[in-house]
Design a protein around this motif. Sequence first.
Motif, PDB file in Angstrom:
ATOM      1  N   LEU A  18       2.535  -2.386  -4.877  1.00 53.33           N
ATOM      2  CA  LEU A  18       1.145  -2.059  -5.112  1.00 53.33           C
ATOM      3  C   LEU A  18       0.699  -0.924  -4.210  1.00 53.33           C
ATOM      4  O   LEU A  18       1.135  -0.818  -3.079  1.00 53.33           O
ATOM      5  N   PRO A  19      -0.171  -0.051  -4.696  1.00 49.27           N
ATOM      6  CA  PRO A  19      -0.635   1.054  -3.878  1.00 49.27           C
ATOM      7  C   PRO A  19      -1.483   0.561  -2.727  1.00 49.27           C
ATOM      8  O   PRO A  19      -2.006  -0.552  -2.736  1.00 49.27           O
ATOM      9  N   LEU A  20      -1.661   1.403  -1.705  1.00 49.66           N
ATOM     10  CA  LEU A  20      -2.474   1.043  -0.563  1.00 49.66           C
ATOM     11  C   LEU A  20      -3.876   0.676  -1.034  1.00 49.66           C
ATOM     12  O   LEU A  20      -4.470   1.331  -1.885  1.00 49.66           O
ATOM     13  N   GLY A  21      -4.418  -0.401  -0.462  1.00 54.52           N
ATOM     14  CA  GLY A  21      -5.765  -0.808  -0.829  1.00 54.52           C
ATOM     15  C   GLY A  21      -5.807  -1.876  -1.897  1.00 54.52           C
ATOM     16  O   GLY A  21      -6.864  -2.448  -2.146  1.00 54.52           O
ATOM     17  N   THR A  22      -4.673  -2.173  -2.532  1.00 52.95           N
ATOM     18  CA  THR A  22      -4.649  -3.226  -3.544  1.00 52.95           C
ATOM     19  C   THR A  22      -4.538  -4.576  -2.850  1.00 52.95           C
ATOM     20  O   THR A  22      -3.670  -4.773  -2.008  1.00 52.95           O
ATOM     21  N   PRO A  23      -5.397  -5.564  -3.160  1.00 48.41           N
ATOM     22  CA  PRO A  23      -5.345  -6.868  -2.499  1.00 48.41           C
ATOM     23  C   PRO A  23      -4.008  -7.546  -2.696  1.00 48.41           C
ATOM     24  O   PRO A  23      -3.401  -7.451  -3.762  1.00 48.41           O
ATOM     25  N   ALA A  24      -3.564  -8.258  -1.664  1.00 49.51           N
ATOM     26  CA  ALA A  24      -2.268  -8.925  -1.734  1.00 49.51           C
ATOM     27  C   ALA A  24      -2.240  -9.972  -2.831  1.00 49.51           C
ATOM     28  O   ALA A  24      -1.209 -10.214  -3.451  1.00 49.51           O
ATOM     29  N   PHE A 202       8.172   2.622  -6.450  1.00 47.81           N
ATOM     30  CA  PHE A 202       7.026   2.621  -7.335  1.00 47.81           C
ATOM     31  C   PHE A 202       5.714   2.341  -6.587  1.00 47.81           C
ATOM     32  O   PHE A 202       5.696   1.680  -5.552  1.00 47.81           O
ATOM     33  N   SER A 203       4.628   2.812  -7.153  1.00 47.91           N
ATOM     34  CA  SER A 203       3.293   2.366  -6.811  1.00 47.91           C
ATOM     35  C   SER A 203       2.661   1.898  -8.117  1.00 47.91           C
ATOM     36  O   SER A 203       2.697   2.611  -9.111  1.00 47.91           O
ATOM     37  N   LEU A 204       2.085   0.701  -8.096  1.00 45.73           N
ATOM     38  CA  LEU A 204       1.546   0.087  -9.314  1.00 45.73           C
ATOM     39  C   LEU A 204       0.035   0.050  -9.250  1.00 45.73           C
ATOM     40  O   LEU A 204      -0.551  -0.183  -8.191  1.00 45.73           O
TER      41      LEU A 204
END
Length: 207
Positions: A18-24, A202-204
Amino acid sequence: MKNSNRVMAAVLVTALALPLGTPAHAAAEAEAAITVEVIAASGSGCAPGTASVVSNGDDTGFRVRYRDFVAEAGDGAALIDRRKNCQLGVLVSIPDGWTIAIASANYRGKASLRSGATALQRTSYYWQGSSATQRKDAAFAGPLNGLWTTWDVAPVLTYAECGSQSVLNVNTELRIDPGTSTGLSTMSMNATEGDVDTLFNFSLSHC
């Protein structure tokens, strides 16, 4: 040119993708199968059947591997062998509701450069139909004998279309200039396991 030995790799996207800032907590929601497949390969560095793609060990991307990608110069090597290249088309199938970008790439290999020789490793990649191309150049100078590795972090994330099949074009070049050196110099992307190993992460993101 169709690659007769297509390789399918199912990639389970997790929180690390997940890209930076996406909640875990979005990791479970984002779990989906992304498939990658080599559909085209051409160039002096990737003869038919010598290029493949496999899922990354932590399921956040994929690896491109080549079995015979070596440039050489000096000591009787042909002029044509000073530059080797490979152009790959990797078909990426993206689940509905999501889109992906290449967040970073890691290139590694081996070099045996005589004193006075120089080498260049260049890789560029882009989504088919997009004008945004990411390129990484790495320069080397002899004497050098051993493994090398470089990282390429995308300054801006370029996402593929949502919920579709997209082709990631990957162009890689190895080049050697013998300069004032004597003897044979070589440059390859062969890692310790004996294969060229380029890792794409990847970044999703939600569409």
